[in-house]
Design a protein around this motif. Structure first.
Motif, mmCIF file in Angstrom:
data_model
loop_
_atom_site.group_PDB
_atom_site.id
_atom_site.type_symbol
_atom_site.label_atom_id
_atom_site.label_comp_id
_atom_site.label_asym_id
_atom_site.label_seq_id
_atom_site.Cartn_x
_atom_site.Cartn_y
_atom_site.Cartn_z
ATOM 1 N N MET A 145 -3.288 -17.848 24.050
ATOM 2 C CA MET A 145 -2.387 -18.341 25.095
ATOM 3 C C MET A 145 -2.858 -17.879 26.475
ATOM 4 O O MET A 145 -2.785 -18.636 27.438
ATOM 5 N N THR A 146 -3.334 -16.648 26.543
ATOM 6 C CA THR A 146 -3.804 -16.106 27.828
ATOM 7 C C THR A 146 -4.992 -16.908 28.344
ATOM 8 O O THR A 146 -5.037 -17.277 29.526
ATOM 9 N N LEU A 147 -5.943 -17.177 27.479
ATOM 10 C CA LEU A 147 -7.120 -17.937 27.894
ATOM 11 C C LEU A 147 -6.741 -19.370 28.266
ATOM 12 O O LEU A 147 -7.235 -19.906 29.271
ATOM 13 N N LEU A 148 -5.862 -19.976 27.485
ATOM 14 C CA LEU A 148 -5.405 -21.335 27.803
ATOM 15 C C LEU A 148 -4.703 -21.346 29.161
ATOM 16 O O LEU A 148 -4.949 -22.238 29.975
ATOM 17 N N SER A 149 -3.874 -20.362 29.412
ATOM 18 C CA SER A 149 -3.194 -20.266 30.698
ATOM 19 C C SER A 149 -4.210 -20.148 31.831
ATOM 20 O O SER A 149 -4.100 -20.832 32.850
ATOM 21 N N HIS A 150 -5.191 -19.292 31.647
ATOM 22 C CA HIS A 150 -6.218 -19.084 32.671
ATOM 23 C C HIS A 150 -7.026 -20.361 32.919
ATOM 24 O O HIS A 150 -7.201 -20.778 34.070
ATOM 25 N N ARG A 151 -7.515 -20.962 31.839
ATOM 26 C CA ARG A 151 -8.361 -22.164 31.995
ATOM 27 C C ARG A 151 -7.608 -23.356 32.546
ATOM 28 O O ARG A 151 -8.175 -24.179 33.266
ATOM 29 N N SER A 152 -6.334 -23.477 32.190
ATOM 30 C CA SER A 152 -5.553 -24.633 32.635
ATOM 31 C C SER A 152 -4.875 -24.404 33.985
ATOM 32 O O SER A 152 -4.393 -25.352 34.602
ATOM 33 N N GLU A 153 -4.825 -23.141 34.410
ATOM 34 C CA GLU A 153 -4.109 -22.771 35.624
ATOM 35 C C GLU A 153 -2.622 -23.129 35.513
ATOM 36 O O GLU A 153 -1.982 -23.555 36.468
ATOM 37 N N VAL A 154 -2.097 -22.948 34.293
ATOM 38 C CA VAL A 154 -0.677 -23.141 34.007
ATOM 39 C C VAL A 154 -0.115 -21.760 33.701
ATOM 40 O O VAL A 154 -0.733 -20.984 32.973
ATOM 41 N N ALA A 155 1.037 -21.447 34.241
ATOM 42 C CA ALA A 155 1.643 -20.132 34.058
ATOM 43 C C ALA A 155 1.754 -19.769 32.573
ATOM 44 O O ALA A 155 2.104 -20.613 31.741
ATOM 45 N N TYR A 156 1.456 -18.515 32.271
ATOM 46 C CA TYR A 156 1.530 -18.024 30.900
ATOM 47 C C TYR A 156 2.913 -18.285 30.299
ATOM 48 O O TYR A 156 3.028 -18.671 29.139
ATOM 49 N N GLY A 157 3.960 -18.102 31.077
ATOM 50 C CA GLY A 157 5.324 -18.326 30.593
ATOM 51 C C GLY A 157 5.552 -19.756 30.136
ATOM 52 O O GLY A 157 6.285 -19.997 29.170
ATOM 53 N N VAL A 158 4.941 -20.718 30.807
ATOM 54 C CA VAL A 158 5.061 -22.129 30.418
ATOM 55 C C VAL A 158 4.335 -22.360 29.092
ATOM 56 O O VAL A 158 4.859 -23.020 28.191
#
Length: 87
Positions: free
Chosen positions: A17-30
């Protein structure tokens, strides 16, 4: 009923989830909220960012499921959560 397949697609790619959040530039909470509830509303900009990060067409992030399937899945999640809290 549309169901987000983001969690499954990320897991297939061994993407956290952390990597997906980083790569997508979407907040981790989302990201976390979508993992917990794959039926939640999500805007098209966010969908496009996640699809790009996962390198899949945006349409691959969705599957059409029956309302009965959705209810069974969400009930199972509630049971698992409740079982974990009682341990």
């Amino acid at each position: 009923m549309l169901r987000l397949r983001m969690k499954e697609l990320a897991q297939q790619q061994k993407m956290s989830m952390t990597l997906l959040s980083h790569r997508s530039e979407v907040a981790y909470g989302v990201i976390k909220a979508c993992y917990r509830n794959p039926y939640r509303s999500i805007n098209s900009e966010t969908i496009n960012k996640i699809a790009k990060a996962l390198q899949v067409p945006a349409t691959d992030l969705f599957e059409d499921v029956s309302e009965d399937y959705m209810k069974r899945e969400m009930e199972e999640k509630r049971k698992n959560k409740d079982a974990g809290e009682g341990a």
